[in-house]
Design an enzyme around this catalytic site. Structure first.
Site, PDB file in Angstrom:
ATOM      1  N   HIS A 101      43.279 -79.929 -63.650  1.00 14.84           N
ATOM      2  CA  HIS A 101      42.446 -80.781 -62.799  1.00 14.84           C
ATOM      3  C   HIS A 101      40.951 -80.534 -62.998  1.00 14.84           C
ATOM      4  CE1 HIS A 101      46.229 -81.785 -61.090  1.00 14.84           C
ATOM      5  NE2 HIS A 101      45.754 -82.362 -60.008  1.00 14.84           N
TER       6      HIS A 101
ATOM      7  N   GLU B 170      48.917 -92.801 -55.826  1.00 12.31           N
ATOM      8  CA  GLU B 170      47.686 -92.701 -55.048  1.00 12.31           C
ATOM      9  C   GLU B 170      46.939 -94.019 -55.252  1.00 12.31           C
ATOM     10  OE1 GLU B 170      46.132 -89.081 -56.682  1.00 12.31           O
ATOM     11  OE2 GLU B 170      47.832 -87.922 -55.924  1.00 12.31           O
TER      12      GLU B 170
ATOM     13  N   PHE C  19      43.017 -85.621 -46.730  1.00 14.79           N
ATOM     14  CA  PHE C  19      42.123 -85.510 -47.888  1.00 14.79           C
ATOM     15  C   PHE C  19      41.395 -86.815 -48.195  1.00 14.79           C
ATOM     16  CE2 PHE C  19      46.547 -86.208 -49.303  1.00 14.79           C
ATOM     17  CZ  PHE C  19      46.421 -87.552 -49.689  1.00 14.79           C
TER      18      PHE C  19
ATOM     19  N   ARG D 157       3.465-103.130 -37.867  1.00 15.56           N
ATOM     20  CA  ARG D 157       3.829-103.474 -36.498  1.00 15.56           C
ATOM     21  C   ARG D 157       5.276-103.109 -36.159  1.00 15.56           C
ATOM     22  NH1 ARG D 157       4.380-109.505 -34.865  1.00 15.56           N
ATOM     23  NH2 ARG D 157       3.227-109.726 -36.810  1.00 15.56           N
TER      24      ARG D 157
ATOM     25  N   TYR E  82       4.242-106.790 -40.661  1.00 18.53           N
ATOM     26  CA  TYR E  82       5.463-106.158 -40.170  1.00 18.53           C
ATOM     27  C   TYR E  82       5.582-104.689 -40.587  1.00 18.53           C
ATOM     28  CZ  TYR E  82       7.406-110.785 -38.991  1.00 18.53           C
ATOM     29  OH  TYR E  82       7.649-112.018 -38.458  1.00 18.53           O
TER      30      TYR E  82
ATOM     31  N   ASN F 190      42.410 -79.458 -52.748  1.00 18.29           N
ATOM     32  CA  ASN F 190      42.755 -80.666 -52.019  1.00 18.29           C
ATOM     33  C   ASN F 190      41.913 -80.729 -50.756  1.00 18.29           C
ATOM     34  OD1 ASN F 190      44.314 -82.811 -50.708  1.00 18.29           O
ATOM     35  ND2 ASN F 190      45.810 -82.370 -52.306  1.00 18.29           N
TER      36      ASN F 190
ATOM     37  N   TYR G  98      56.086 -79.751 -50.748  1.00 18.93           N
ATOM     38  CA  TYR G  98      55.196 -80.405 -51.709  1.00 18.93           C
ATOM     39  C   TYR G  98      54.087 -79.452 -52.146  1.00 18.93           C
ATOM     40  CZ  TYR G  98      51.481 -83.211 -53.667  1.00 18.93           C
ATOM     41  OH  TYR G  98      50.507 -83.692 -54.507  1.00 18.93           O
TER      42      TYR G  98
END
Length: 507
Positions: A83, A412, A327, A281, A278, A195, A53
């Site tokens: 990409h 995906e 990934f 404190r 608060y 990746n 792959y």
């Protein structure tokens, strides 16, 4: 200073040295052997005609598309170019720098199948201050940070853009000026470069380092506010914290007591009132819980920065090539959402202390700490700004990790949105720094009104640091400049390190 990378032992402190002290990096000798062995597996399997792959197949939904041997190199450069489609404002240079570092560290583990020269160029870019220009939007945080890392990889092949010595230029020009040569990607290398989780983790590391500094500083600022409001110190005594034994809560309470030691302004139960609000404190409980989150985030980041997060992974000992899902950014997505929520609370409780400092119905100080109430508004609107930032933090703190949108034709089909979570956490940190600066401005002004000679030694030192950036307020002026000046000084000088040193041996 030289930091040695082996993919297993990088620390957050070392990243800080590379970021803020310009330390250089080198690859450990043993790691070079592992890189070489990993590459040899790729070349052997290719020579044998095996299907791998991302080496001789397409990507994502195209994983079943076989690529001919003569097109293997073209596949890798096509991957980077296609990409590299991130958008939006570029990440700060610091993010690009840490991305280079983390990608180099991941490849140094020896499970990615890259050549030595590819890893060396990452190191050379880092050491020569070549910082890729990386648009900040466009990562789903699974299949790694594909789009941001593709912009990083462009610079390595002489494309894209980089910042070199403060100037933006093409990747090719940046390499040329630094005396470096672009690489020609070989099989698997493009995929190995993009990746991974290095964008979300880089933003996460920087956010964490800044958040830890702010959380520590918040204790000091809160202590001076306690003095300005003549707060009751009983709530910080160790007995009550011992019976709710969160270590971080105990540590914060101990720090506050150390910080106000010697003060003539703090009180005890019944002197002026029996209990404080608060926001005073409960400082140990709230700030301590924030420190718990920071410890969690630190643990996850330490694992991630020393992980192999690309796909497929090459195991040279067995010769196996395994396609998996390292990934996927879910661990960092959760951590970044958690970080954003915690830091938002630092700002939230700080804003409530600001309100108590400026509201004349809640203290005996001049209204809005104005030198001439009525004619001059003083610090009235500065509280509005803090409230606005706190409100913005609330929207940014909505968890990104609960979202997922399928991609790559549903191949995906579950993603982490971890980079969005990291970006939001980073923005929350920036907002919170300004809120703390506002509290510091108000607290310093209250101290001047009460009499700085009555402050604890610690608070006198902190007051002096504040006044170096923000002069005492004698009349209305443009307070925006004061906020930005002080926030900038806090970020640049990392005050908390000096402030915490005051309490060494006192806890």
């Amino acid at each position: 200073m030289v930091i040695t990378l082996d993919g297993n032992t990088l620390t957050l402190e070392e990243i800080g040295q590379i970021l803020y002290e310009e330390a250089s990096v080198e690859i450990r000798k043993e790691s070079w052997r592992k890189v070489e062995e990993s590459r040899a597996v790729i070349e052997k399997l290719m020579a044998e005609g095996n299907v791998i792959y991302g080496v001789n197949t397409g990507f994502g939904k195209f994983s079943d598309t076989l690529i001919s041997p003569e097109d293997v190199e073209k596949l890798q450069i096509n991957l980077i170019r296609s990409h590299a489609c991130a958008t939006g404002e570029a990440f700060p240079e610091s993010v690009g720098r840490v991305m280079l570092l983390l990608r180099a560290n991941a490849l140094a583990k020896g499970y990615s199948g890259v050549r030595e020269e590819t890893l060396q160029l990452l190191v050379d870019c880092l050491n020569n201050g070549i910082h890729p220009v990386i648009p900040s939007q466009g990562s789903l945080g699974a299949s790694g940070d594909l789009a941001p890392l593709a912009h990083l990889a462009l610079v390595l092949v002489g494309e894209g853009h980089a910042i070199y010595k403060g100037e933006k230029m093409t990747g090719a020009e940046a390499l040329k000026r630094a005396g470096l040569q672009p690489i020609r990607l070989q099989a698997k290398e493009g995929l190995a470069l993009i990746n991974g989780t290095q964008a979300m983790t880089a933003v996460g590391v920087i956010s964490y380092l800044e958040a830890q500094d702010l959380a520590d500083l918040a204790d000091g600022v809160a202590a001076m506010t306690l003095e300005g409001l003549q707060g009751i110190i009983d709530a910080f005594m160790p007995e009550s914290h011992q019976v709710r034994p969160y270590p971080e809560q105990q540590q914060v309470a101990g720090r506050i007591l150390s910080y106000v030691e010697g003060s003539q302004l703090t009180t005890t139960q019944g002197d002026i009132r029996v209990q404080d609000a608060y926001s005073l404190r409960c400082i140990p409980q709230v700030h301590g819980a924030v420190q718990q989150v920071l410890n969690y985030v630190r643990e996850k980041l330490l694992i991630e920065i020393n992980s192999a997060t690309d796909n497929p992974l090459i195991f040279s000992d067995s010769g196996k090539v395994i396609s998996g899902g390292n990934f996927h950014g879910q661990p960092i997505a959760f951590a970044m959402d958690f970080l954003g929520i915690a830091v938002a609370e630092v700002a939230s409780i700080s804003e409530r202390r600001i309100e108590r400092l400026v509201n004349p119905q809640l203290n005996d100080l001049p209204a809005f700490l104005s030198p001439n109430p009525g004619l001059e508004s003083g610090l009235m609107i500065i509280q509005y700004v803090a409230a606005s930032l706190v409100s913005e933090n609330k929207t940014l703190a909505h968890p990104s990790s609960v979202d997922s949108i399928p991609s790559s034709a549903n191949q995906e089909d579950h993603v982490s949105m971890g980079t969005t979570a990291a970006r939001h956490a980073y923005d929350i940190v920036q907002n919170t720094r300004r809120v703390l600066a506002i509290e510091a401005i108000c607290s310093a002004q209250a101290a001047d009104i009460r009499g700085t000679e009555k402050l604890s030694p610690f608070s006198k030192n902190l007051h002096k640091r504040i006044r170096a950036s923000v002069p005492v307020i004698t009349e209305d002026r443009i307070f925006s400049e004061d906020i930005e000046n002080l926030a900038g000084a806090i970020k640049k000088e990392m005050w908390s390190k000096e402030l915490q040193a005051v309490t060494i041996g006192k806890q």
